[in-house]
Design a protein around this motif. Structure first.
Motif, mmCIF file in Angstrom:
data_model
loop_
_atom_site.group_PDB
_atom_site.id
_atom_site.type_symbol
_atom_site.label_atom_id
_atom_site.label_comp_id
_atom_site.label_asym_id
_atom_site.label_seq_id
_atom_site.Cartn_x
_atom_site.Cartn_y
_atom_site.Cartn_z
ATOM 1 N N LEU A 45 0.874 -1.164 0.000
ATOM 2 C CA LEU A 45 0.000 0.000 0.000
ATOM 3 C C LEU A 45 0.918 1.223 0.000
ATOM 4 N N LYS A 46 0.397 2.394 0.263
ATOM 5 C CA LYS A 46 1.228 3.598 0.199
ATOM 6 C C LYS A 46 2.501 3.464 1.032
ATOM 7 N N ASN A 47 2.360 3.330 2.319
ATOM 8 C CA ASN A 47 3.542 3.246 3.177
ATOM 9 C C ASN A 47 3.572 1.945 3.987
ATOM 10 N N GLU A 48 2.808 0.945 3.535
ATOM 11 C CA GLU A 48 2.762 -0.339 4.234
ATOM 12 C C GLU A 48 3.104 -1.483 3.289
ATOM 13 N N ILE A 49 3.824 -2.448 3.841
ATOM 14 C CA ILE A 49 4.173 -3.647 3.076
ATOM 15 C C ILE A 49 3.831 -4.851 3.944
#
Length: 145
Positions: A45-49
């Motif tokens: 996601l934007k700032n999540e893995i």
């Protein structure tokens, strides 16, 4: 019940470079193959893995939250350490980077019997952190060649 502690280390590596190495999920098992056997990214996601990780003998699902330029959160979502969290902070200094990791370890099931030995976990994690910094320095040296 959880075990809480903070680890602090210094590195001569510049903050942005060290932070980039620490969040490079695809290549982390190349930097620390002794500890990370495999890492398979499931979702970004934007700032999540979201990653399936094989660490030593553990197979866990982990969520990495990356807050640039200086915070990396690691949340263990499955297995006997479900609920464990590491929050890494990278502070830029004149000589490189100061790193602080706030650790909250939660042990589930049979693993709870290891709670009284939290000092061993802290020592082990401190050693792994020192190894990561040394391997990161070698990684940078090899990349410059």
């Amino acid at each position: 019940m959880m075990i809480h502690f903070r680890l602090k280390k210094k590195s001569k590596i510049k903050r942005d470079i060290l932070f980039s190495i620490s969040i490079d999920i695809e290549n982390f098992s190349k930097i620390m193959p002794k500890h990370f056997k495999s890492l398979k990214i499931q979702k970004r996601l934007k700032n999540e893995i979201l990653v399936d990780e094989k660490i030593y003998f553990l197979n866990v699902q982990v969520k990495h939250i990356i807050l640039r330029p200086d915070v990396h959160e690691v949340h263990i979502l499955s297995g006997m350490m479900r609920g464990t969290m590491f929050v890494e902070h990278y502070f830029e200094t004149n000589g490189g980077t100061d790193i602080a990791i706030d650790v909250s370890i939660k042990l589930n099931g049979i693993a709870k019997m290891f709670l009284p030995f939290g000092f061993i976990l802290k020592r082990h994690m401190s050693n792994v952190m020192e190894e990561f910094l040394a391997l990161s320095e070698k990684f940078i040296e090899n990349a410059d060649k």
